[in-house]
Design a protein around this motif. Structure first.
Motif, PDB file in Angstrom:
ATOM      1  N   GLY A 156       0.786  -1.226   0.000  1.00 30.15           N
ATOM      2  CA  GLY A 156       0.000   0.000   0.000  1.00 30.15           C
ATOM      3  C   GLY A 156       0.817   1.275   0.000  1.00 30.15           C
ATOM      4  N   ASP A 157       2.137   1.140   0.057  1.00 34.07           N
ATOM      5  CA  ASP A 157       2.991   2.324   0.139  1.00 34.07           C
ATOM      6  C   ASP A 157       3.371   2.836  -1.249  1.00 34.07           C
ATOM      7  N   ALA A 158       3.651   4.132  -1.328  1.00 35.99           N
ATOM      8  CA  ALA A 158       4.128   4.739  -2.568  1.00 35.99           C
ATOM      9  C   ALA A 158       5.652   4.688  -2.602  1.00 35.99           C
ATOM     10  N   VAL A 159       6.206   4.852  -3.802  1.00 42.92           N
ATOM     11  CA  VAL A 159       7.658   4.793  -3.982  1.00 42.92           C
ATOM     12  C   VAL A 159       8.101   5.930  -4.896  1.00 42.92           C
ATOM     13  N   LEU A 160       9.182   6.590  -4.510  1.00 42.20           N
ATOM     14  CA  LEU A 160       9.867   7.561  -5.355  1.00 42.20           C
ATOM     15  C   LEU A 160      11.279   7.040  -5.558  1.00 42.20           C
ATOM     16  N   SER A 161      11.634   6.735  -6.796  1.00 45.58           N
ATOM     17  CA  SER A 161      12.945   6.160  -7.085  1.00 45.58           C
ATOM     18  C   SER A 161      13.577   6.847  -8.276  1.00 45.58           C
ATOM     19  N   VAL A 176       5.894   7.025   1.938  1.00 51.84           N
ATOM     20  CA  VAL A 176       6.573   7.028   0.644  1.00 51.84           C
ATOM     21  C   VAL A 176       8.011   6.551   0.844  1.00 51.84           C
ATOM     22  N   TRP A 177       8.367   5.476   0.165  1.00 50.69           N
ATOM     23  CA  TRP A 177       9.746   5.003   0.176  1.00 50.69           C
ATOM     24  C   TRP A 177      10.527   5.791  -0.867  1.00 50.69           C
ATOM     25  N   ILE A 178      11.662   6.347  -0.456  1.00 51.94           N
ATOM     26  CA  ILE A 178      12.506   7.139  -1.352  1.00 51.94           C
ATOM     27  C   ILE A 178      13.798   6.356  -1.551  1.00 51.94           C
ATOM     28  N   VAL A 179      14.071   6.022  -2.810  1.00 52.15           N
ATOM     29  CA  VAL A 179      15.076   5.002  -3.117  1.00 52.15           C
ATOM     30  C   VAL A 179      16.058   5.483  -4.174  1.00 52.15           C
ATOM     31  N   ASP A 180      17.320   5.209  -3.951  1.00 52.76           N
ATOM     32  CA  ASP A 180      18.333   5.300  -5.005  1.00 52.76           C
ATOM     33  C   ASP A 180      18.960   3.915  -5.117  1.00 52.76           C
ATOM     34  N   GLY A 206      26.058  21.244  -5.665  1.00 54.15           N
ATOM     35  CA  GLY A 206      26.102  21.056  -7.111  1.00 54.15           C
ATOM     36  C   GLY A 206      24.869  20.452  -7.736  1.00 54.15           C
ATOM     37  N   GLY A 207      23.783  20.298  -6.950  1.00 52.23           N
ATOM     38  CA  GLY A 207      22.554  19.739  -7.503  1.00 52.23           C
ATOM     39  C   GLY A 207      22.354  18.287  -7.118  1.00 52.23           C
ATOM     40  N   GLN A 208      21.214  17.998  -6.505  1.00 50.95           N
ATOM     41  CA  GLN A 208      20.828  16.636  -6.132  1.00 50.95           C
ATOM     42  C   GLN A 208      19.307  16.500  -6.223  1.00 50.95           C
ATOM     43  N   TYR A 209      18.850  15.264  -6.074  1.00 52.00           N
ATOM     44  CA  TYR A 209      17.428  14.974  -5.969  1.00 52.00           C
ATOM     45  C   TYR A 209      17.156  14.329  -4.609  1.00 52.00           C
ATOM     46  N   GLU A 210      15.897  14.201  -4.285  1.00 52.36           N
ATOM     47  CA  GLU A 210      15.526  13.672  -2.972  1.00 52.36           C
ATOM     48  C   GLU A 210      16.141  12.304  -2.694  1.00 52.36           C
ATOM     49  N   TRP A 211      16.218  11.457  -3.720  1.00 54.09           N
ATOM     50  CA  TRP A 211      16.744  10.108  -3.512  1.00 54.09           C
ATOM     51  C   TRP A 211      18.235  10.112  -3.209  1.00 54.09           C
ATOM     52  N   PRO A 218      11.102  16.721  -7.172  1.00 55.21           N
ATOM     53  CA  PRO A 218      12.031  16.116  -6.220  1.00 55.21           C
ATOM     54  C   PRO A 218      13.433  16.720  -6.233  1.00 55.21           C
ATOM     55  N   TRP A 219      13.644  17.794  -6.985  1.00 54.01           N
ATOM     56  CA  TRP A 219      14.935  18.471  -7.012  1.00 54.01           C
ATOM     57  C   TRP A 219      15.227  19.069  -5.640  1.00 54.01           C
TER      58      TRP A 219
END
Length: 260
Positions: free
Chosen positions: A71-76, A91-95, A202-207, A238-239
């Motif tokens: 039932g969980d959401a994912v941001l990858s 929300v699972w945040i994954v790299d 220098g720039g990243q995203y949430e993951w 997600p920036w």
């Protein structure tokens, strides 16, 4: 690979989530180590090899999260975004592979697998596996900050990109520079006490930062954006371009220099 210590005062659901983050990131890392054995072959095409590694880890992590937390959401980083996550409480945040360049170089251990849970507005679980080093750090087993900050603090920097704000900080502190690859590897060097400051502009995203930040917070480190503001996750965009993780004794000085 995993060092784990159960905190008995943690809510049972938090312990379960963190255990899952540890298990999944560690297993994905072991899968990547087996995949990496192909690097010794002369037939390996580097770009395709790295893309394949991203895919292998992504498919494994996605499958495990779907099986355990349907039932969980994912941001990858390695899957299409889904706006459903914006209204989700978990929300699972994954790299799946942080530091792809380093992964593709024989003998390097400064790459990572990130798995974090963002729940009801905050990071509640996180694990950063460093398969090349045989370690998985997590928010459940923080490393105590016992060592004394050296007179010349150690600042971890990228091998290829060194933003001026970070270099200005290093000069102001007369810091020792430590070159390292992935964001997860840099952050965990501070968690372990092998470095004192990780600043990124220098720039990243949430993951890139969610799991490292969850672990660093649990270890008692200062975490923020480089202007001192809070890090916000599960945003529509997600920036999340900058980050400061450091020993709390150095936070005020680091923020002052970074914001001149």
């Amino acid at each position: 690979m995993t060092r784990t210590t159960t905190h008995h005062d943690d809510p049972p659901e938090t312990t379960c989530d963190t255990t899952a983050a540890i298990d999944i990131s560690t297993a994905a890392g072991e899968l990547l180590l087996r995949y990496r054995e192909a690097l010794t072959s002369d037939d390996v095409e580097p770009v395709a090899f790295r893309k394949g590694a991203d895919r292998v880890s992504q498919e494994f992590i996605a499958g495990e999260l779907a099986r355990r937390f349907s039932g969980d959401a994912v941001l990858s980083e390695e899957s299409p975004d889904n706006a459903v996550r914006l209204g989700a409480s978990r929300v699972w945040i994954v790299d799946p592979l942080d530091g792809t360049r380093e992964f593709g170089e024989i003998g390097r251990g400064d790459w990572a697998v990130h798995v974090a849970l963002f729940e009801n507005g905050s990071l509640t679980a996180g694990a950063v596996a460093l398969p090349g080093l045989g370690i998985t750090h997590s928010s459940r087993d923080p490393v105590p900050l016992y060592n004394v900050v050296p007179s010349n603090p150690r600042v971890v920097v990228s091998r290829t990109r060194r933003p001026e704000p970070v270099m200005a900080l290093a000069r102001a502190l007369d810091a020792e520079l430590i070159e390292m690859g992935s964001a997860g590897a840099k952050a965990m060097a501070v968690v372990r006490g092998d470095a004192d400051i990780y600043a990124h502009a220098g720039g990243q995203y949430e993951w890139d930062s969610a799991a490292p930040v969850a672990v660093a917070q649990a270890a008692g480190l200062h975490v923020s954006r480089i202007d001192g503001s809070a890090l916000h996750y599960n945003q529509e965009n997600p920036w999340l371009p900058d980050l400061l993780i450091c020993r709390p004794e150095l936070a005020a000085t680091a923020l002052e220099v970074l914001n001149r």
